[in-house]
Motif scaffolding. Sequence first.
Motif, PDB file in Angstrom:
ATOM      1  N   GLU A   2     -10.476  77.946 -30.598  1.00 13.94           N
ATOM      2  CA  GLU A   2     -10.558  78.009 -29.134  1.00 13.94           C
ATOM      3  C   GLU A   2     -11.113  76.740 -28.514  1.00 13.94           C
ATOM      4  N   ASN A   3     -12.053  76.082 -29.164  1.00 16.04           N
ATOM      5  CA  ASN A   3     -12.733  74.933 -28.556  1.00 16.04           C
ATOM      6  C   ASN A   3     -12.295  73.602 -29.152  1.00 16.04           C
ATOM      7  N   THR A   4     -11.118  73.561 -29.787  1.00 10.03           N
ATOM      8  CA  THR A   4     -10.649  72.347 -30.455  1.00 10.03           C
ATOM      9  C   THR A   4      -9.157  72.165 -30.221  1.00 10.03           C
ATOM     10  N   SER A   5      -8.740  70.916 -29.994  1.00 11.22           N
ATOM     11  CA  SER A   5      -7.327  70.603 -29.814  1.00 11.22           C
ATOM     12  C   SER A   5      -6.991  69.299 -30.529  1.00 11.22           C
ATOM     13  N   LEU A   6      -5.854  69.286 -31.236  1.00 10.22           N
ATOM     14  CA  LEU A   6      -5.356  68.103 -31.926  1.00 10.22           C
ATOM     15  C   LEU A   6      -4.025  67.712 -31.319  1.00 10.22           C
ATOM     16  N   GLY A   7      -3.756  66.413 -31.208  1.00 13.19           N
ATOM     17  CA  GLY A   7      -2.529  65.968 -30.556  1.00 13.19           C
ATOM     18  C   GLY A   7      -1.858  64.818 -31.262  1.00 13.19           C
ATOM     19  N   LEU A   8      -0.555  64.728 -31.070  1.00 11.86           N
ATOM     20  CA  LEU A   8       0.245  63.611 -31.559  1.00 11.86           C
ATOM     21  C   LEU A   8       1.230  63.242 -30.461  1.00 11.86           C
ATOM     22  N   GLU A   9       1.329  61.948 -30.135  1.00 10.75           N
ATOM     23  CA  GLU A   9       2.200  61.501 -29.037  1.00 10.75           C
ATOM     24  C   GLU A   9       2.992  60.274 -29.449  1.00 10.75           C
ATOM     25  N   LEU A  10       4.280  60.254 -29.090  1.00 13.25           N
ATOM     26  CA  LEU A  10       5.159  59.106 -29.260  1.00 13.25           C
ATOM     27  C   LEU A  10       5.638  58.684 -27.876  1.00 13.25           C
ATOM     28  N   SER A  11       5.747  57.364 -27.622  1.00 19.39           N
ATOM     29  CA  SER A  11       6.166  56.913 -26.300  1.00 19.39           C
ATOM     30  C   SER A  11       6.922  55.593 -26.392  1.00 19.39           C
ATOM     31  N   TYR A  12       7.738  55.365 -25.359  1.00 19.81           N
ATOM     32  CA  TYR A  12       8.493  54.112 -25.223  1.00 19.81           C
ATOM     33  C   TYR A  12       8.405  53.684 -23.772  1.00 19.81           C
ATOM     34  N   GLU A  13       7.933  52.463 -23.507  1.00 21.64           N
ATOM     35  CA  GLU A  13       7.710  52.007 -22.141  1.00 21.64           C
ATOM     36  C   GLU A  13       7.570  50.489 -22.139  1.00 21.64           C
ATOM     37  N   ASP A  14       7.314  49.925 -20.951  1.00 23.91           N
ATOM     38  CA  ASP A  14       7.026  48.489 -20.897  1.00 23.91           C
ATOM     39  C   ASP A  14       5.513  48.269 -21.037  1.00 23.91           C
ATOM     40  N   MET A  15       5.059  47.032 -20.851  1.00 27.99           N
ATOM     41  CA  MET A  15       3.659  46.688 -21.081  1.00 27.99           C
ATOM     42  C   MET A  15       2.828  46.673 -19.803  1.00 27.99           C
TER      43      MET A  15
ATOM     44  N   VAL B 265       9.070  42.722 -22.193  1.00 36.50           N
ATOM     45  CA  VAL B 265       8.393  43.163 -23.409  1.00 36.50           C
ATOM     46  C   VAL B 265       8.259  44.684 -23.364  1.00 36.50           C
ATOM     47  N   ARG B 266       8.763  45.340 -24.407  1.00 28.45           N
ATOM     48  CA  ARG B 266       8.733  46.798 -24.460  1.00 28.45           C
ATOM     49  C   ARG B 266       7.867  47.259 -25.624  1.00 28.45           C
ATOM     50  N   ARG B 267       7.415  48.490 -25.506  1.00 29.74           N
ATOM     51  CA  ARG B 267       6.371  48.993 -26.406  1.00 29.74           C
ATOM     52  C   ARG B 267       6.755  50.374 -26.948  1.00 29.74           C
ATOM     53  N   THR B 268       6.789  50.515 -28.274  1.00 26.68           N
ATOM     54  CA  THR B 268       7.023  51.801 -28.932  1.00 26.68           C
ATOM     55  C   THR B 268       5.733  52.188 -29.638  1.00 26.68           C
ATOM     56  N   ALA B 269       5.103  53.283 -29.189  1.00 29.08           N
ATOM     57  CA  ALA B 269       3.740  53.591 -29.625  1.00 29.08           C
ATOM     58  C   ALA B 269       3.647  54.993 -30.215  1.00 29.08           C
ATOM     59  N   ALA B 270       2.661  55.158 -31.113  1.00 35.81           N
ATOM     60  CA  ALA B 270       2.306  56.458 -31.673  1.00 35.81           C
ATOM     61  C   ALA B 270       0.795  56.611 -31.589  1.00 35.81           C
ATOM     62  N   LYS B 271       0.341  57.808 -31.198  1.00 35.65           N
ATOM     63  CA  LYS B 271      -1.091  58.043 -31.002  1.00 35.65           C
ATOM     64  C   LYS B 271      -1.473  59.423 -31.529  1.00 35.65           C
ATOM     65  N   ALA B 272      -2.593  59.502 -32.238  1.00 38.23           N
ATOM     66  CA  ALA B 272      -3.174  60.779 -32.667  1.00 38.23           C
ATOM     67  C   ALA B 272      -4.494  60.965 -31.930  1.00 38.23           C
ATOM     68  N   SER B 273      -4.800  62.197 -31.546  1.00 36.95           N
ATOM     69  CA  SER B 273      -6.016  62.448 -30.771  1.00 36.95           C
ATOM     70  C   SER B 273      -6.641  63.778 -31.174  1.00 36.95           C
ATOM     71  N   ALA B 274      -7.925  63.911 -30.843  1.00 37.75           N
ATOM     72  CA  ALA B 274      -8.659  65.151 -31.091  1.00 37.75           C
ATOM     73  C   ALA B 274      -9.651  65.368 -29.962  1.00 37.75           C
ATOM     74  N   TRP B 275      -9.743  66.619 -29.495  1.00 40.37           N
ATOM     75  CA  TRP B 275     -10.709  66.999 -28.455  1.00 40.37           C
ATOM     76  C   TRP B 275     -11.496  68.205 -28.958  1.00 40.37           C
ATOM     77  N   ARG B 276     -12.782  68.223 -28.624  1.00 36.41           N
ATOM     78  CA  ARG B 276     -13.602  69.371 -29.038  1.00 36.41           C
ATOM     79  C   ARG B 276     -14.701  69.639 -28.015  1.00 36.41           C
ATOM     80  N   GLN B 277     -14.889  70.907 -27.685  1.00 35.51           N
ATOM     81  CA  GLN B 277     -16.009  71.329 -26.845  1.00 35.51           C
ATOM     82  C   GLN B 277     -17.228  71.450 -27.760  1.00 35.51           C
ATOM     83  N   LEU B 278     -18.145  70.484 -27.666  1.00 33.52           N
ATOM     84  CA  LEU B 278     -19.275  70.424 -28.588  1.00 33.52           C
ATOM     85  C   LEU B 278     -20.363  71.430 -28.235  1.00 33.52           C
ATOM     86  N   THR B 279     -20.694  71.519 -26.959  1.00 30.34           N
ATOM     87  CA  THR B 279     -21.619  72.529 -26.443  1.00 30.34           C
ATOM     88  C   THR B 279     -21.038  73.046 -25.135  1.00 30.34           C
ATOM     89  N   ARG B 280     -21.747  73.910 -24.481  1.00 30.40           N
ATOM     90  CA  ARG B 280     -21.235  74.469 -23.224  1.00 30.40           C
ATOM     91  C   ARG B 280     -20.969  73.396 -22.180  1.00 30.40           C
TER      92      ARG B 280
END
Length: 277
Positions: A162-175, A189-204
């Motif tokens: 419930e208090n945690t989320s993991l993500g993966l994103e791919l994108s194509y755009e300019d700079m 100049v164009r950019r092809t990117a990949a990103k991994a992320s994590a979010w967590r509710q540590l306390t209230r």
Amino acid sequence: AAEPRDARAARGLARVYRWSGQNGRANRWYETSLGIEDDAEARREHDAMRADLKTEMVGGARAFFDSDDFSYIRTDARFAKDVGFDTRLYASSATFFVDHDREEGAPLAGETESLRGFEGRLGVEQRLGARTRGLLEVGGRHWDHADAVPLARASLEFDPRENTSLGLELSYEDMLERSYSLESVLENVRRTAAKASAWRQLTRGIEGYAEAGSALLSDSNAEFWAGTSFAWKPFPEREVRLALSLDAQRYQDYSEYYYSPELDLGATLSLMGRLPV
């Protein structure tokens, strides 16, 4: 589900799915139960759940200026509509004004020093499972004195708890928004990117976020970055947050058309809030 013509069983399934956050499935079982037998309490629950379906229109503007006589001004508009409980469709548009008063002898001296542009995007957000969501977005950006650029983004989010989320994103755009450089747009100049992320509710009142990613650039360069942030909400009843962000960024090679440090470290302390209207 073993007794699909049993209104009581259908109502029970609807409530289980609603409590677990699977409103799409809950909606189908509420409709099944009410089709078999009208029940005032179930109808109130169903109506309250459907009231969460929304249509939104929002707009905004942002600007960026630096000491090198660079200016960036953007306006945004976005329309979004829930199509059922598992799907949201949206369309967005943006206008741009970018200006850079170059010094004599600077890269691309003699080229245009200002650009106007327009962007359009269409996207869909889809719940794929009880804890999984996906997004797919396509669009394009048109400039008056530079090449048009196709835009694309896809992401997947998974909530292991419930208090945690993991993500993966791919994108194509300019700079443009990555470097705030008019020259990178003129050089296409164009950019092809990949990103991994994590979010967590540590306390209230405290939440943490971390991300790391890399990008391949069309000029044979490469970018790498990582960052983390912590946000504190001191007043539970107010949308006010104090946040500390730390980030690191590096490029494989130097480019004269955009900021491309061998290593850049940064820290930001910010206060964010939303005023009632």
